[in-house]
Each structure stands twice: as structure tokens, then as C-alpha cells.
Design an enzyme around this catalytic site. Structure first.
Site, PDB file in Angstrom:
ATOM      1  N   GLY A  74       0.802  -1.216   0.000  1.00 37.06           N
ATOM      2  CA  GLY A  74       0.000   0.000   0.000  1.00 37.06           C
ATOM      3  C   GLY A  74       0.837   1.269   0.000  1.00 37.06           C
ATOM      4  O   GLY A  74       0.512   2.246  -0.683  1.00 37.06           O
ATOM      5  N   THR A  75       1.914   1.252   0.753  1.00 36.02           N
ATOM      6  CA  THR A  75       2.746   2.460   0.837  1.00 36.02           C
ATOM      7  C   THR A  75       3.335   2.801  -0.528  1.00 36.02           C
ATOM      8  O   THR A  75       3.309   3.958  -0.957  1.00 36.02           O
ATOM      9  CB  THR A  75       3.869   2.260   1.878  1.00 36.02           C
ATOM     10  OG1 THR A  75       3.268   2.246   3.179  1.00 36.02           O
ATOM     11  CG2 THR A  75       4.887   3.387   1.819  1.00 36.02           C
ATOM     12  N   ASN A 156      -7.584   3.636   8.972  1.00 34.52           N
ATOM     13  CA  ASN A 156      -6.929   2.508   9.629  1.00 34.52           C
ATOM     14  C   ASN A 156      -7.123   2.494  11.138  1.00 34.52           C
ATOM     15  O   ASN A 156      -7.122   1.442  11.763  1.00 34.52           O
ATOM     16  CB  ASN A 156      -5.431   2.495   9.296  1.00 34.52           C
ATOM     17  CG  ASN A 156      -4.785   3.844   9.475  1.00 34.52           C
ATOM     18  OD1 ASN A 156      -5.268   4.858   8.956  1.00 34.52           O
ATOM     19  ND2 ASN A 156      -3.692   3.883  10.216  1.00 34.52           N
ATOM     20  N   GLN A 184      -7.347  -0.339   3.727  1.00 33.76           N
ATOM     21  CA  GLN A 184      -8.149  -0.984   4.780  1.00 33.76           C
ATOM     22  C   GLN A 184      -9.499  -1.464   4.277  1.00 33.76           C
ATOM     23  O   GLN A 184     -10.139  -2.281   4.932  1.00 33.76           O
ATOM     24  CB  GLN A 184      -8.362   0.000   5.955  1.00 33.76           C
ATOM     25  CG  GLN A 184      -7.104   0.379   6.697  1.00 33.76           C
ATOM     26  CD  GLN A 184      -6.490  -0.793   7.466  1.00 33.76           C
ATOM     27  OE1 GLN A 184      -7.143  -1.804   7.722  1.00 33.76           O
ATOM     28  NE2 GLN A 184      -5.223  -0.656   7.843  1.00 33.76           N
ATOM     29  N   SER A 204      -3.515  -3.292  -0.516  1.00 35.06           N
ATOM     30  CA  SER A 204      -2.404  -4.032   0.079  1.00 35.06           C
ATOM     31  C   SER A 204      -2.862  -5.448   0.390  1.00 35.06           C
ATOM     32  O   SER A 204      -3.920  -5.639   1.009  1.00 35.06           O
ATOM     33  CB  SER A 204      -1.952  -3.333   1.366  1.00 35.06           C
ATOM     34  OG  SER A 204      -0.959  -4.094   2.007  1.00 35.06           O
ATOM     35  N   HIS A 206      -1.760  -7.944   2.385  1.00 34.63           N
ATOM     36  CA  HIS A 206      -1.752  -8.592   3.705  1.00 34.63           C
ATOM     37  C   HIS A 206      -2.896  -8.148   4.607  1.00 34.63           C
ATOM     38  O   HIS A 206      -3.083  -8.678   5.693  1.00 34.63           O
ATOM     39  CB  HIS A 206      -0.394  -8.406   4.397  1.00 34.63           C
ATOM     40  CG  HIS A 206      -0.119  -7.029   4.896  1.00 34.63           C
ATOM     41  ND1 HIS A 206      -0.190  -6.700   6.227  1.00 34.63           N
ATOM     42  CD2 HIS A 206       0.249  -5.898   4.256  1.00 34.63           C
ATOM     43  CE1 HIS A 206       0.131  -5.426   6.383  1.00 34.63           C
ATOM     44  NE2 HIS A 206       0.405  -4.916   5.202  1.00 34.63           N
ATOM     45  N   THR A 242      11.876  -6.701 -10.952  1.00 37.87           N
ATOM     46  CA  THR A 242      11.359  -8.067 -11.073  1.00 37.87           C
ATOM     47  C   THR A 242      10.169  -8.259 -10.143  1.00 37.87           C
ATOM     48  O   THR A 242      10.218  -7.883  -8.969  1.00 37.87           O
ATOM     49  CB  THR A 242      12.468  -9.092 -10.729  1.00 37.87           C
ATOM     50  OG1 THR A 242      13.545  -8.901 -11.641  1.00 37.87           O
ATOM     51  CG2 THR A 242      11.955 -10.514 -10.835  1.00 37.87           C
ATOM     52  N   CYS A 329       1.276   5.987  17.449  1.00 34.68           N
ATOM     53  CA  CYS A 329       2.055   5.689  18.644  1.00 34.68           C
ATOM     54  C   CYS A 329       3.198   4.747  18.295  1.00 34.68           C
ATOM     55  O   CYS A 329       2.960   3.622  17.873  1.00 34.68           O
ATOM     56  CB  CYS A 329       1.170   5.038  19.698  1.00 34.68           C
ATOM     57  SG  CYS A 329      -0.092   6.128  20.308  1.00 34.68           S
TER      58      CYS A 329
END
Lengths: 408, 93
Positions: A74-75, A156, A184, A204, A206, A242, A329
Site C-alpha cells: 500500500g505504501t 486505519n 483498509q 495491500s 496482507h 522483477t 504511537c
């Protein structure tokens, strides 16, 4: 406590690889290891697997396979969307970017970098107390040199869903590109990028049963983007490097499974979320941060006033339960969540907020066990850390709110 | 209260920074005051973040106070009266 005995309730941070996904990955780690750019059979096999994943992921998002660019997550997708649009549009004198005040750091930090290093102009649109952006306020921020608006689909920290369709519609009317960080949301709520009408959408793997290190960016029309990463001609020449074949295969399978199970997963998550939503009523001086209805089915962000969140999270951890702090945090530093502050929470209220995010396999029994443990833990932490004479805060108590942080 | 429980002192464990910060020192004083008020019924043990025992608590924010194995607070000096009530509740178990 052994790691596999833990109750995991931080699915917005990451989740396990779905068993059906795990089954399809293994050959791509061992025998089917070819480079998709290679012309021989092993390479073609890997190429075909990547294209199969592209078709599966496109079905989840409601787009054409060729409109997807695989990324490392995602980033990177957010970076590609923002930098790609900016480096293309800035040449034509359009340097103004609009984002909400609750965007993920990968969006905010990229925009800040573009502002500091490349002369972008940035406007952050505030949110209301539920974390929602008003599309009209977004439109009011548009200027003649506005290039792009980026508002996330789901937050998120709170799970609050944004009116991304309305924002995309307004952007289109103003000739502004729209990007949606859907990290999300994808795989948890129905996503149709065509219906939303956005130009760019990040996902993303995961977050919905795939592996870490794989994601995708939906690009409605690649001709308007300047690609930041140079190298080979992978991903239609849009993203050099790749391909992460096992990660991409996992993304495709996870997308297929998430789409198939969307309704069942949503129902399962809503059942366990209700247990945690209910704590806002059961635990004194506690309220839910986020939108009451327009929210991810798996996320409850709770402010338990005067129960320091870090202490609560660590206390639960010792007892085998994993819940999240606000993402702002860091492990060793207590800083109030920028998202919660933008929603009007006071510093102390933000520092007393925890995020519980469930998954499709979270059992009702585990949810109820954790809810009970959380109640007990909050009471213990409050006893030991609260000022001696704090009284009791009701919903309107100024302890909860301390004004909003400054947004332009 | 059972007689067996009455014989078990409550353990107050402090995990402090290395070297000890001001808040860790203040926390030692609070724990000792609680223990002195209940002679023989409360033990105080102090370990530093360098100690291997800390690993079981995950990320540590000092001072961290653990009462009979349960984290009571992290990153803040405990309020003495609240800690006394928590100890009383543990003794009554």
C-alpha cells in the site's frame, strides 16, 4: 504464552495468510520460481501466474486487469499515485494537492515531501467528530491549480468510511484527479472503482489474507502519470523491478477468496465488532471513536478515559491478547494519534484510545473473553494512574475533547 | 480471605530504565511506601530494562509497574492511593 495461543485482534495492522492462499504460494517459492520476463517455459509460467493474479485482483476491484500495477504494498502504491500524478501535473503548473486530515502517513508524508522538496502546495481538509470528511468542504478546497485529491476509503485507526464516490464525482467536475487509499477497505467492504469513479486506488494484500510485500495500484488512465521508478519494462513499463511472484500470486488468490467470502466475512466481523462496540456502554467514561454506521465491519476504536492506552495494550499482551494502539504511537514513545486529534479528541483522550480490529476467524467466544479482560484491565489501570480527584466524565465532558489540531 | 491467600504477599515489580530516570525513582518511593504500610504482605522487586525478564512484557515503557504478574501502568508514576486499593484487592483474593 506461546505465540499460537494468542488472541489476535489487530487485523488492521496485518492478518494471517488465508489457508487457501498459503496452499497456492508454495510452488512459487520452490519449483515455479521463474522470472516473468524470461522467454523460456519457467519464465512464461511465472508470467502467466502474474497475469492470472491481475485478473483475480481486477475482479475484486471492478476494473480491467490492464488497469492494475502491482507494487510492494500500500505504501508504494500511495507513493506511486501521488508522485506519479505530481511529477506529471507539476510540469503543467498544477502543484496543489488536497488530502483529508486523517490520511495514512504514506499519503501525508509523501505530500509533505512533495511540498518541501518539489514545491507542492498542500491543503488538509478537516474531518468531523466521527472522522468523516464533508465532500463539499473538499470541493471548496479546489483551486484552478489543484492537481489531485487523495482521501482514504476507510481509516486505519477508526474504520470510518469516507464518501469517496461523492469526492471523486466532485473532483471530476473540477478537472481534479482523485486517488483513494483503499488499503483498509479492499477485501472487507465491496469495492467497485468504476462506480466510485476515482482515477487511482491503492490496495495491500496482507490486509485481506495475502502476504506482506505485495499490493496494487488501480490506474484508470496511465497516460497522465509520470512513473517515479526507473529500470526494466515490467508492469507495462509503469513499475520497474522483477515482480514479487509469490506475493502477487497470493494477492490474486486472496482477492478471489475475499470476493467470494465478502458477505460471510462481513457478517462474522459485525458479530464480534458488536461485542466491542458494546463496551462503550458497559465501561464508564468510555466512548467509541468513529462513525456509528459508516465504518469497517471489523473495527472498534475505544477511548477509555484515564486508562492509558499503552498500559492497557501491554497489560493485555502479557495475558496473550493483541490489540492495537493508534498507528501514530511508536513502540517507545507516547504521542497522541493525529487522526483522533483531528476528530477533536483531547490529548489525554487520544492517549487513552485503543483499536480493536477483528478478522473473519475471530470467534465470538474470544471476543467476549477479551471484552471482559479489557474491562478489568481498564479498571486496574485507571485505579493506579488516574488523578485522585477526577470525578466522573459524561459524554460531554471537556476531558474527551480539547479542540482540533490546526489544519489548513 | 483464605488463610493460604493471606500468606502470599503481593508482589510489586518495577521495571525501570537503565540508568533510572526521575520517574522511576519516584515510582520506587511510591512502591516502598505502599509496602511499608503493609509490613510482610507486600514485596517490592526492581529490575532494569537490561534484564532478560523484561522480554515477557513486550515493549517496555518505563516506569512499568506489574502487580502479581499483571501490568498496572507503564510510562507513568502510579498514584499511591490507587495502588494501595489494587494491593488490597489482591490481598482479598
Amino acid at each position: 504464552m506461546p505465540l499460537d495461543r494468542r488472541i489476535y485482534l489487530d487485523w488492521n495492522a496485518t492478518g494471517p495468510v488465508h489457508p487457501e492462499v498459503a496452499d497456492v504460494i508454495l510452488p512459487f517459492l520452490t519449483s515455479r520460481f521463474g522470472n516473468p520476463s524470461a522467454p523460456y517455459v519457467l519464465g512464461r509460467d511465472a508470467f502467466d501466474a502474474v497475469e492470472q493474479s491481475r485478473r483475480q485482483t481486477a475482479l475484486l476491484l471492478g476494473c480491467a486487469p490492464k488497469q492494475l500495477v502491482f507494487t510492494s504494498g500500500g505504501t508504494e502504491a500511495n507513493n506511486l499515485a501521488l508522485k506519479g500524478a505530481f511529477f506529471s501535473g507539476a510540469a503543467a503548473g498544477r502543484r496543489h494537492l488536497v488530502i483529508s486530515a486523517v490520511e495514512h502517513p504514506s499519503v501525508l508524508a509523501t505530500c509533505e515531501w512533495l511540498r518541501q522538496q518539489h514545491g507542492a502546495d498542500l491543503t488538509q481538509v478537516p474531518v468531523d467528530s466521527t472522522g468523516r470528511v464533508d465532500p463539499e468542504q473538499v470541493a471548496a478546497a479546489f483551486r484552478s491549480d489543484t492537481l489531485l485529491v487523495s482521501v482514504m476509503h476507510a481509516n486505519n485507526e477508526t474504520g470510518t468510511l469516507q464518501p469517496v464516490g461523492a469526492i471523486a464525482e466532485l473532483a471530476r467536475r473540477h478537472g481534479v484527479l482523485s486517488h483513494v487509499d483503499g488499503v483498509q477497505a479492499a477485501g472487507r467492504v465491496a469495492v467497485d472503482v468504476s462506480a466510485i469513479g476515482c482515477d487511482l486506488y491503492s490496495v495491500s494484500a496482507h490486509k485481506f489474507g495475502g502476504m506482506k510485500g505485495a499490493g496494487a495500484l488501480y490506474v484508470r488512465d496511465a497516460s497522465g502519470l509520470e512513473w517515479a521508478q526507473q529500470g526494466g519494462r515490467q508492469e507495462h513499463g509503469l513499475r520497474a523491478g522483477t515482480e514479487n511472484v509469490p506475493g502477487i500470486v497470493a494477492l490474486g488468490k486472496a482477492a478471489e477468496v475475499a470476493l467470494r467470502d465478502l458477505d460471510a466475512n462481513r457478517a462474522a466481523c459485525l458479530r464480534t465488532r458488536a461485542v466491542f462496540d458494546d463496551l462503550a456502554r458497559k465501561i464508564p467514561m468510555t466512548r467509541m471513536n468513529g462513525h456509528p454506521t459508516e465504518r469497517l465491519p471489523n473495527t472498534t476504536n475505544l477511548c477509555c478515559l484515564y486508562a492509558d492506552a499503552f498500559s492497557v495494550v501491554l497489560a493485555l499482551s502479557v495475558q496473550g491478547v493483541c490489540v492495537g494502539l493508534g498507528s501514530a504511537c511508536a513502540s517507545h514513545a507516547q504521542e497522541p494519534s493525529r487522526v483522533l486529534r483531528a476528530m477533536g479528541l483531547s490529548n489525554v483522550a487520544a492517549l487513552c484510545s485503543i483499536r480493536v480490529s477483528t478478522g473473519p476467524t475471530t470467534s465470538l467466544q474470544d471476543a467476549e473473553f477479551v471484552a471482559h479482560l479489557l474491562q478489568e484491565t481498564v479498571e486496574r489501570v485507571r485505579l493506579v494512574t488516574s488523578p485522585e480527584q477526577i470525578g466522573v466524565c459524561d459524554d460531554d465532558c471537556p476531558c474527551f475533547t480539547g479542540g482540533t489540531i490546526g489544519v489548513e | 480471605m483464605s488463610s493460604e491467600a493471606a500468606r502470599q504477599p503481593v508482589e510489586l515489580l518495577l521495571i525501570r530504565s537503565e540508568p533510572p530516570c526521575r520517574r522511576c525513582q519516584d515510582t520506587v518511593a511510591v512502591l516502598q511506601a505502599v509496602a511499608e504500610a503493609l509490613p510482610g504482605r507486600v514485596t517490592v522487586r526492581v529490575v532494569s530494562t537490561e534484564d532478560a525478564e523484561c522480554a515477557r512484557y513486550g515493549a517496555v515503557l518505563t516506569p512499568m509497574v506489574v502487580v502479581n504478574g499483571k501490568i498496572a501502568c507503564a510510562g507513568t508514576v502510579p498514584v499511591r492511593s490507587g495502588l494501595e486499593r489494587l494491593v488490597a484487592a489482591e490481598l482479598a483474593r
